[in-house]
Design a protein around this motif. Structure first.
Motif: not given
Ligand SMILES: [Fe+2]
Ligand SMILES: [Fe+2]
Length: 244
Positions: A78, A102-103, A193
């Motif tokens: 992702h 970011h995650d 995203d």
């Molecule tokens: Fe994300």
């Protein structure tokens, strides 16, 4: 036995085979068990984990960000798809890096408030704008911005229900971020995203070796063994069952 009890028994059996006792941190079990209850007794004669958990792949002595990607994080497609999309959309390299990480809290640390955790993890090693953008993507995700074609994610309706209202601190942070000079950087993480979930696309981590090399200040001692304010958090990801 209920399914839960069976799962617990299987886990106990697996843990009993280990040479050292696993004592989980409260946060891993809180809710499944009442955190106010006494912790289950340590098996007699067994020592506890003081780092390397044999159930996990061994980390190098001086781990890099990419080692954490391959040895400790959950699925990272992702984030990599998101970074590739950011690249395709012509975003500056440092924001490609922001999308790539970011995650990381969801992938390897703690889900709740993941934007804040991820920002804190990378803060000592990246440009201030990068960690800022990561921190605020968390709040911006809940608020559309049609000027860049970002609507409230449909998956959120499914996940949280139509009547979900973000917490007051999320709204507060959104309002703060909206008027900040780096607003668009955080917003770009959301924009790249949203469309980044495609199970058919496979992105290789190696695509980003150069971007990471240029925009992530890898500590010489290895991530976790430097003296940065978030080094201990990297150590916890490395050794999640460490007793003390
Ligand atoms: Fe994300
Ligand atoms: Fe996120």
């Amino acid at each position: 036995m209920t399914t839960m009890e069976r799962a617990e028994a299987a886990e106990r059996a697996m843990i009993e085979e280990l040479e050292r006792a696993v004592v989980k941190s409260v946060i891993y079990t809180s809710g499944d068990r009442d955190p106010r209850q006494p912790v289950p007794p340590r098996p007699p004669g067994k020592r506890v984990m003081m780092c390397a958990d044999p159930r996990l792949p061994k980390m190098p002595d001086r781990p890099t960000l990419l080692d954490f990607f391959t040895l400790r994080f959950g699925p990272t497609q992702h984030m990599m798809q998101s970074a590739r999309l950011a690249q395709k959309n012509g975003l500056p390299e440092k924001l490609v890096l922001a999308c790539l990480v970011h995650d990381i809290a969801v992938a390897g640390f703690i889900r709740g408030d993941h934007g804040y955790w991820a920002a804190q993890l990378v803060e000592p090693y990246v440009d201030e704008e990068v960690s800022w953008a990561i921190r605020y993507h968390q709040a911006l995700r809940f608020f559309p911005d049609e000027s860049v074609g970002y609507s409230y994610p449909k998956t959120y309706l499914e996940l949280f229900g139509e009547d979900y209202v973000p917490d007051p601190y999320i709204r507060r942070d959104y309002e703060y971020a909206r008027n900040h000079r780096w607003y668009m950087s955080a917003r770009q993480i959301c924009v790249n995203d949203l469309y980044a979930f495609d199970p058919t696309v496979k992105v290789a981590l190696e695509e980003f070796t150069d971007v990471v090399g240029r925009h992530f200040r890898q500590p010489r001692e290895g991530l976790g063994f430097d003296a940065s304010p978030s080094a201990h958090m990297w150590r916890t990801i490395m050794c999640p069952t460490k007793y003390l």
